[in-house]
Design an enzyme around this catalytic site. Structure first.
Site, PDB file in Angstrom:
ATOM      1  CB  CYS A 138      -1.010  -0.004   1.142  1.00 18.13           C
ATOM      2  SG  CYS A 138      -0.334   0.194   2.779  1.00 18.13           S
ATOM      3  CB  CYS A 158      -4.089   0.987  -2.877  1.00 23.35           C
ATOM      4  SG  CYS A 158      -2.369   0.995  -2.353  1.00 23.35           S
ATOM      5  CB  CYS A 171      -1.931   0.402  -5.247  1.00 25.85           C
ATOM      6  SG  CYS A 171      -1.645  -0.647  -3.826  1.00 25.85           S
TER       7      CYS A 171
END
Length: 146
Positions: free
Chosen positions: A15, A87, A92
């Site tokens: 992330c 994400c 991401c």
């Protein structure tokens, strides 16, 4: 002739900040997969392990205190065969492009909103933790059947 899908040997959770979702996934992943799968996490803009993530994982017996926020560029590509991007709406990190990728969008529980109190923040982090735990349990069940 029957073909079996190879067992997953290593996972990296990605992330952006490597502070909440991917850190919780790293801790949960170690608990769910045990020593059979190497678990790592990283981010494109690493910061710190979020104290709310530490607290809500501690509630279920997962200790994140030894984990650190890491830059995705420090992950050895040879140490990874599966990338799980967590994400949601933000961009991401995309790396390790030759690896098997899964996209599991989890809303970022972190917030700078000063109007959110302790219980609201805990609820946000618990929701993310539980979603991640459910997704990883499902993945573990699929791998067990493979």
């Amino acid at each position: 002739m029957t073909f079996r899908r190879p067992k997953m040997r290593s996972i990296v959770f990605l992330c952006v900040r490597n502070s909440a979702r991917s850190q919780m996934a790293e801790g949960l992943g170690r608990a769910i997969f045990g020593g059979d799968v190497r678990i790592q996490s990283a981010g494109s803009e690493p910061s710190h392990v979020n104290p709310w993530a530490v607290e809500v994982c501690r509630e279920i017996g997962i200790d994140l205190t030894g984990q650190t926020s890491k830059f995705v560029g420090t992950i050895d590509p040879d140490s990874v065969d599966t990338v799980i991007r967590l994400c949601d709406e933000e961009v991401c990190p995309v790396s390790l492009s030759d690896k098997q990728h899964y996209y599991v969008p989890i809303e970022d529980p972190a917030s700078d909103d000063p109007s959110l109190g302790r219980e609201q923040m805990l609820a946000r982090f618990r929701r993310a933790r539980d979603e991640i735990k459910e997704q990883l349990a499902s993945l573990a069940a699929i791998l067990d059947r493979a």
